[in-house]
Motif scaffolding. Structure first.
Motif, PDB file in Angstrom:
ATOM      1  N   GLN A 195       0.802  -1.236   0.000  1.00 58.56           N
ATOM      2  CA  GLN A 195       0.000   0.000   0.000  1.00 58.56           C
ATOM      3  C   GLN A 195       0.832   1.282   0.000  1.00 58.56           C
ATOM      4  OE1 GLN A 195      -2.553  -0.572   3.423  1.00 58.56           O
ATOM      5  NE2 GLN A 195      -3.062  -2.623   2.707  1.00 58.56           N
ATOM      6  N   ILE A 196       2.106   1.165   0.332  1.00 61.83           N
ATOM      7  CA  ILE A 196       2.947   2.369   0.370  1.00 61.83           C
ATOM      8  C   ILE A 196       4.035   2.275  -0.703  1.00 61.83           C
ATOM      9  CG2 ILE A 196       4.509   3.771   1.760  1.00 61.83           C
ATOM     10  CD1 ILE A 196       2.982   2.749   4.260  1.00 61.83           C
ATOM     11  N   GLY A 197       4.762   1.165  -0.675  1.00 60.43           N
ATOM     12  CA  GLY A 197       5.795   0.957  -1.692  1.00 60.43           C
ATOM     13  C   GLY A 197       7.077   1.724  -1.404  1.00 60.43           C
ATOM     14  N   ASP A 198       7.956   1.699  -2.387  1.00 57.35           N
ATOM     15  CA  ASP A 198       9.297   2.288  -2.217  1.00 57.35           C
ATOM     16  C   ASP A 198       9.239   3.805  -2.374  1.00 57.35           C
ATOM     17  OD1 ASP A 198      10.141  -0.366  -2.112  1.00 57.35           O
ATOM     18  OD2 ASP A 198      10.515  -0.422  -4.272  1.00 57.35           O
ATOM     19  N   ILE A 199       9.024   4.484  -1.285  1.00 58.98           N
ATOM     20  CA  ILE A 199       8.837   5.943  -1.369  1.00 58.98           C
ATOM     21  C   ILE A 199      10.185   6.662  -1.593  1.00 58.98           C
ATOM     22  CG2 ILE A 199       6.685   6.055  -0.076  1.00 58.98           C
ATOM     23  CD1 ILE A 199       9.792   6.980   1.730  1.00 58.98           C
ATOM     24  N   VAL A 200      10.109   7.855  -2.100  1.00 62.25           N
ATOM     25  CA  VAL A 200      11.310   8.648  -2.376  1.00 62.25           C
ATOM     26  C   VAL A 200      11.856   9.238  -1.069  1.00 62.25           C
ATOM     27  CG1 VAL A 200      12.176  10.732  -3.520  1.00 62.25           C
ATOM     28  CG2 VAL A 200      10.623   9.196  -4.749  1.00 62.25           C
TER      29      VAL A 200
END
Ligand code: GLU
Length: 295
Positions: A195-200
């Motif tokens: 639901q979030i993933g690899d955020i910057v």
């Protein structure tokens, strides 16, 4: 209790900001606590000194007092860089050369016409550069690419420590999220992956990101209660993950309702008509502003 108000000097403060600032201020002052101000000016393109001046002016007019010196994110680039380097060296991060358009194209392609799952930072990153292993294993972080947090690496790390899922990623919500979420909010690393993933963590033109900076700054300022709008409720999960990775305390969160216009739309920076400065010009008093936001 230590609370803070953390505006970005990229436009005029509007009624929504007034509500957030007054709430954080009063909450601390009522119990003899401290209220801090932080200028979130990592976006050097959009931040302007005149907006920063206007922030001080508006808040003082509202009758708020805060401690000085005020923390400014533009003074803290080396702190952000050090922690980013630590995350990079310990393999929690990878370099990413995808443009916004690449990400949208990759998430849209396999499921034409289907609503793309959106995380707190927009569409969940499809993992393109993680899979390519671009620059992986290098000691030096690249300057010409974004750096993303690998949620898979986060999950692996939990596995290494044999941590029971859910008992690790949680925070205390004393306000409420957009769906009324309150109390202890728990989530798992699998949910973070989906639901979030690899955020910057760092944009190449900024050298940091909102998420990394806010987590390091709240810890550096000793903030115990984060008071902010419900629009940032989901982002709090990212902040908790970063706090765990970096060994920082998790404050109590108090997400508050958003101030909306007569059409139910939440106020944005460009809503100059609802700028505090405009109401001042038109002869409103600070008490009128409190009234308008329901305080
Ligand atoms: N700087 C953010 C904003 O202007 C607020 C960040 C926060 O309160 O965590 O919306």
């Amino acid at each position: 209790m230590i609370t803070r108000f953390a505006p970005s000097p990229t436009g005029p403060l509007h009624l929504g900001h007034a509500y957030s600032a007054i709430l954080a201020h009063d909450m601390a002052k009522e119990v003899g606590g401290r209220f801090l101000l932080r200028i979130e000016d990592i976006d050097r393109q959009r931040s302007k000194p005149e907006w920063e001046e206007q922030i001080y002016d508006d808040l003082a007019w509202l009758g708020l007092t805060w401690e000085t010196p005020v923390m400014r994110q533009s003074d803290r680039q080396s702190v952000y860089r050090d922690k980013l380097q630590w995350l990079w060296t310990n393999d929690y991060a990878f370099a990413c050369t995808c443009t916004r358009r690449d990400v949208l194209a990759a998430v849209a392609a396999p499921q034409e016409g289907v609503l793309v799952l959106a995380g707190p930072d927009g569409p969940v990153y499809p993992g393109t550069c993680r899979a390519n292993g671009y620059m992986a294993g290098l000691n030096l972080m690249p300057d010409d690419a974004a750096v993303r947090l690998s949620m898979h690496a986060v999950a692996r790390w939990l596995g290494d420590y044999r941590v029971k899922e859910g008992s690790f990623f949680y925070f205390k919500e004393e306000g409420a999220g957009p769906a009324g979420e309150t109390g202890t909010i728990e989530f798992t690393s699998d949910e973070a992956i989906d639901q979030i993933g690899d955020i910057v963590l760092s944009r190449k033109d900024m050298g940091t990101s909102y998420h990394l900076s806010v987590v390091l700054d709240d810890a550096a300022q000793g903030v115990t209660h984060v008071v902010r709008g419900q629009d940032l409720f989901e982002a709090t999960k990212i902040h908790v993950i970063l706090q765990r990775l970096l060994g920082l305390p998790t404050p109590v969160y108090h997400h508050h309702r958003l101030i909306r216009d007569e059409n139910g739309k939440r106020l944005a920076k460009r809503d100059d008509a609802r700028a505090i400065a405009k109401y001042r010009e038109d002869g409103a008093s600070p008490a009128d502003i409190r009234d308008m936001v329901g305080l």
